[in-house]
Scaffold this motif. Structure first.
Motif, PDB file in Angstrom:
ATOM      1  N   ILE A   1      -4.760  -9.375 -10.654  1.00 46.46           N
ATOM      2  CA  ILE A   1      -6.230  -9.137 -10.428  1.00 46.46           C
ATOM      3  C   ILE A   1      -6.176  -7.913  -9.610  1.00 46.46           C
ATOM      4  O   ILE A   1      -7.369  -7.199  -9.520  1.00 46.46           O
ATOM      5  N   SER A   2      -5.434  -7.729  -8.565  1.00 53.76           N
ATOM      6  CA  SER A   2      -5.491  -6.575  -7.586  1.00 53.76           C
ATOM      7  C   SER A   2      -3.925  -6.164  -7.211  1.00 53.76           C
ATOM      8  O   SER A   2      -3.050  -6.970  -7.900  1.00 53.76           O
ATOM      9  N   GLU A   3      -3.929  -5.320  -6.333  1.00 49.12           N
ATOM     10  CA  GLU A   3      -2.347  -4.980  -5.906  1.00 49.12           C
ATOM     11  C   GLU A   3      -1.499  -6.263  -5.657  1.00 49.12           C
ATOM     12  O   GLU A   3      -0.499  -6.509  -6.157  1.00 49.12           O
ATOM     13  N   LYS A   4      -2.126  -7.136  -4.848  1.00 46.28           N
ATOM     14  CA  LYS A   4      -1.334  -8.279  -4.442  1.00 46.28           C
ATOM     15  C   LYS A   4      -1.840  -9.576  -5.012  1.00 46.28           C
ATOM     16  O   LYS A   4      -1.200 -10.773  -4.831  1.00 46.28           O
ATOM     17  N   LYS A   5      -2.921  -9.688  -5.807  1.00 46.86           N
ATOM     18  CA  LYS A   5      -3.320 -10.884  -6.387  1.00 46.86           C
ATOM     19  C   LYS A   5      -3.064 -11.059  -7.726  1.00 46.86           C
ATOM     20  O   LYS A   5      -3.427 -10.198  -8.701  1.00 46.86           O
TER      21      LYS A   5
END
Ligand code: SAH
Length: 213
Positions: A190-194
């Motif tokens: 979903i994102s860099e960390k998610k």
């Protein structure tokens, strides 16, 4: 290489079977109708090639069951020119399906014998993955990362971090997770960390092995 009407007829039957088992993606079914699966097996096994079954190939490995190949390919929602990393080249059948779907394919295999055999075979049926790599798929293939999708075609005891790290944002990882049997798992970055995880049914794969096994 010999691909005649009989083979084509058997493939259409297989496609109907896969449709009845719930595979709905027409592009995936079309790819399966085109790839001559019998040429991935030794000649003596022609009668098995278009059954919906996994089958032994060299080095105690298997060519995945057509339903499994279709299911995994469907989850990837392959777009033309998508950059895909496959872990576990094996016979190259799944690789060929991804190429037929228009993907730019990188594929890693840890068995030297299979790596060599498949590298020679795929061009003979007009299939040209971008790169076949001899190595350990647990590490992914960093020099070409990030990928739109990563597809693992062996049973992974856990989800390797390196594979998550090598996904583009909104990229997808399809990986069967488990020891004896595996849960088909779809992870979207979903994102860099998610990451978002969705689990599907149970499947059975040969294990994703570590270097020394
Ligand atoms: N996609 C293949 C499936 C082959 S079975 C096909 O369509 O035929 C899984 C493959 O994963 C085997 O060839 C096995 O040797 C390979 N494999 C197992 N562990 C691996 C690892 N750590 N890295 C790369 N390949 C691996």
């Amino acid at each position: 290489m010999n691909d005649n009407f009989r083979h084509q007829g058997l493939r259409l039957k297989l496609v109907e079977l896969l449709r009845n088992k719930g595979i709905a993606n027409d592009k995936v079914l079309m790819a399966i109708s085109k790839i001559p699966r019998h040429l991935f097996l030794d000649k003596a096994f022609l009668d098995f090639a278009y059954q919906d079954k996994a089958f032994p190939i060299a080095a105690s490995q298997t060519i995945s069951q057509p339903y499994t190949v279709a299911f995994q390919s469907q989850l990837l929602e392959v777009k033309k020119e998508a950059k895909i990393l496959e872990i576990g080249t094996g016979s190259g059948y799944q690789t060929a399906v991804l190429c037929e779907l228009g993907a730019i394919v990188y594929s890693i295999e840890r068995q030297k014998e299979l790596f060599k055999k498949t590298s020679l075979f795929l061009p003979k049926i007009g299939c040209y993955p971008k790169k076949l790599i001899f190595g350990d798929g647990y590490n992914g293939y960093k020099s070409e990362a990030p990928y739109d999708s990563i597809l693992v075609t062996a049973g992974a005891p856990f989800i390797p971090k390196s594979l998550l790290n090598q996904l583009k944002i909104s990229g997808k990882l399809v990986i069967p997770v488990g020891e004896k049997t595996q849960i088909m798992t779809l992870i979207t970055r979903i994102s860099e960390k998610k990451f978002k995880k969705i689990e599907f049914g149970e499947f059975k794969f040969v294990p994703l092995l570590k270097e020394k096994n």
